[in-house]
Design a protein around this motif. Structure first.
Motif, PDB file in Angstrom:
ATOM      1  N   THR A 211      30.671 -28.027  -3.150  1.00 43.39           N
ATOM      2  CA  THR A 211      31.729 -27.822  -2.349  1.00 43.39           C
ATOM      3  C   THR A 211      31.774 -29.041  -1.515  1.00 43.39           C
ATOM      4  OG1 THR A 211      30.866 -25.432  -2.307  1.00 43.39           O
ATOM      5  CG2 THR A 211      32.111 -26.078  -0.588  1.00 43.39           C
ATOM      6  N   ALA A 212      33.053 -29.385  -1.355  1.00 43.80           N
ATOM      7  CA  ALA A 212      33.182 -30.549  -0.304  1.00 43.80           C
ATOM      8  C   ALA A 212      34.206 -29.955   0.484  1.00 43.80           C
ATOM      9  CB  ALA A 212      33.819 -31.677  -1.192  1.00 43.80           C
ATOM     10  N   THR A 213      33.931 -30.241   1.786  1.00 46.69           N
ATOM     11  CA  THR A 213      34.778 -29.800   3.049  1.00 46.69           C
ATOM     12  C   THR A 213      34.812 -30.923   4.189  1.00 46.69           C
ATOM     13  OG1 THR A 213      33.506 -27.510   2.821  1.00 46.69           O
ATOM     14  CG2 THR A 213      34.759 -28.181   4.776  1.00 46.69           C
ATOM     15  N   THR A 214      36.011 -31.106   4.573  1.00 49.68           N
ATOM     16  CA  THR A 214      36.256 -31.748   5.538  1.00 49.68           C
ATOM     17  C   THR A 214      35.798 -31.342   6.898  1.00 49.68           C
ATOM     18  OG1 THR A 214      38.480 -31.226   6.141  1.00 49.68           O
ATOM     19  CG2 THR A 214      38.112 -33.175   4.792  1.00 49.68           C
TER      20      THR A 214
ATOM     21  N   PRO B 138      29.296 -25.248   7.294  1.00 55.60           N
ATOM     22  CA  PRO B 138      29.952 -26.424   8.001  1.00 55.60           C
ATOM     23  C   PRO B 138      30.605 -25.696   9.342  1.00 55.60           C
ATOM     24  CG  PRO B 138      30.563 -26.639   5.773  1.00 55.60           C
ATOM     25  CD  PRO B 138      29.886 -25.526   5.819  1.00 55.60           C
ATOM     26  N   THR B 139      30.372 -26.239  10.552  1.00 54.28           N
ATOM     27  CA  THR B 139      30.994 -25.677  11.815  1.00 54.28           C
ATOM     28  C   THR B 139      32.386 -26.333  12.086  1.00 54.28           C
ATOM     29  OG1 THR B 139      29.617 -26.957  12.833  1.00 54.28           O
ATOM     30  CG2 THR B 139      28.769 -25.099  12.333  1.00 54.28           C
ATOM     31  N   GLY B 140      32.936 -25.967  13.070  1.00 52.18           N
ATOM     32  CA  GLY B 140      34.423 -26.435  13.785  1.00 52.18           C
ATOM     33  C   GLY B 140      35.470 -26.388  12.956  1.00 52.18           C
ATOM     34  N   THR B 141      36.341 -27.249  13.086  1.00 54.70           N
ATOM     35  CA  THR B 141      37.530 -27.401  12.212  1.00 54.70           C
ATOM     36  C   THR B 141      37.314 -27.986  10.953  1.00 54.70           C
ATOM     37  OG1 THR B 141      38.978 -27.536  14.037  1.00 54.70           O
ATOM     38  CG2 THR B 141      39.714 -28.090  11.993  1.00 54.70           C
ATOM     39  N   THR B 142      37.191 -27.113   9.823  1.00 57.43           N
ATOM     40  CA  THR B 142      37.018 -27.645   8.478  1.00 57.43           C
ATOM     41  C   THR B 142      38.273 -27.382   7.459  1.00 57.43           C
ATOM     42  OG1 THR B 142      36.323 -25.308   7.897  1.00 57.43           O
ATOM     43  CG2 THR B 142      34.517 -26.737   8.851  1.00 57.43           C
ATOM     44  N   SER B 143      37.976 -28.010   6.525  1.00 60.24           N
ATOM     45  CA  SER B 143      39.197 -27.781   5.357  1.00 60.24           C
ATOM     46  C   SER B 143      38.387 -28.127   4.112  1.00 60.24           C
ATOM     47  CB  SER B 143      40.204 -29.037   5.740  1.00 60.24           C
ATOM     48  OG  SER B 143      41.243 -29.038   4.555  1.00 60.24           O
TER      49      SER B 143
END
Length: 186
Positions: free
Chosen positions: A109-112, A125-130
């Protein structure tokens, strides 16, 4: 007389065959053109993609935090990777591909995320993610070509990578995943 007409037809048919095969030629042409243009400016630039911890990005980086010696069933390892445009021209980039070797099947899984701290070793992952990619760790591309992500000169983006094993991973086995990024001038 019948024999005479047969010869004419045979001669006519042979002529048609010669015309058909004889006209199957090829032609070629060489084209050339010159044009004089007024003066202008040619600018050069540097396209340079770096990866690694924020502020210490390099060309080749081993993401040692993305791994574990003792992943059990349904276990995962997660780590951030900073991607920086250290050149002076903007570029489009993407995860061009991944290569997975070994016997442990891995799910990637790859998330910004906004910052490295938003990609904790445990938890989501936390905060704003994509979400950029979710699937088999081998052969991953994100975003899917020809799409790409724009990165301005001097800018950086943080990706959060998670490698997970299934419910029944093989015992005493290992796998390695190699990530390859591509950058193209905009």
């Amino acid at each position: 007389m019948t024999n005479k007409h047969g010869r004419y037809w045979a001669l006519a048919a042979a002529s048609v065959v010669v015309v058909v095969f004889g006209s199957a030629q090829s032609t070629g042409a060489l084209w050339r053109d010159d044009e004089v243009v007024g003066g202008g400016t040619i600018n050069s630039g540097t396209l340079d993609i770096k990866v690694g911890p924020n502020g210490a990005e390099v060309n080749d980086y081993v993401l040692a935090a993305l791994g574990s010696a003792d992943l059990g069933p349904n276990g995962f390892s997660q780590a951030p990777l900073s991607i920086r445009n250290s050149g002076n021209v903007p570029f489009n980039f993407r995860l061009q591909g991944t290569t997975a070797t070994g016997t442990v099947p891995l799910f990637l899984t790859a998330t910004t995320v906004v910052a490295e701290d938003n990609c904790p070793a445990t938890g989501m992952p936390t905060g704003t993610t994509s979400l950029l990619y979710s699937g088999n760790a081998g052969g991953a591309q994100a975003p899917v070509p020809p799409a790409a992500r724009l990165l301005a000169s001097g800018a950086r983006e943080v990706w959060c990578f998670r490698l997970a094993v299934g419910a029944t991973p093989p015992q005493s086995a290992s796998s390695t995943v190699t990530f390859s990024f591509r950058a193209d001038q905009t």
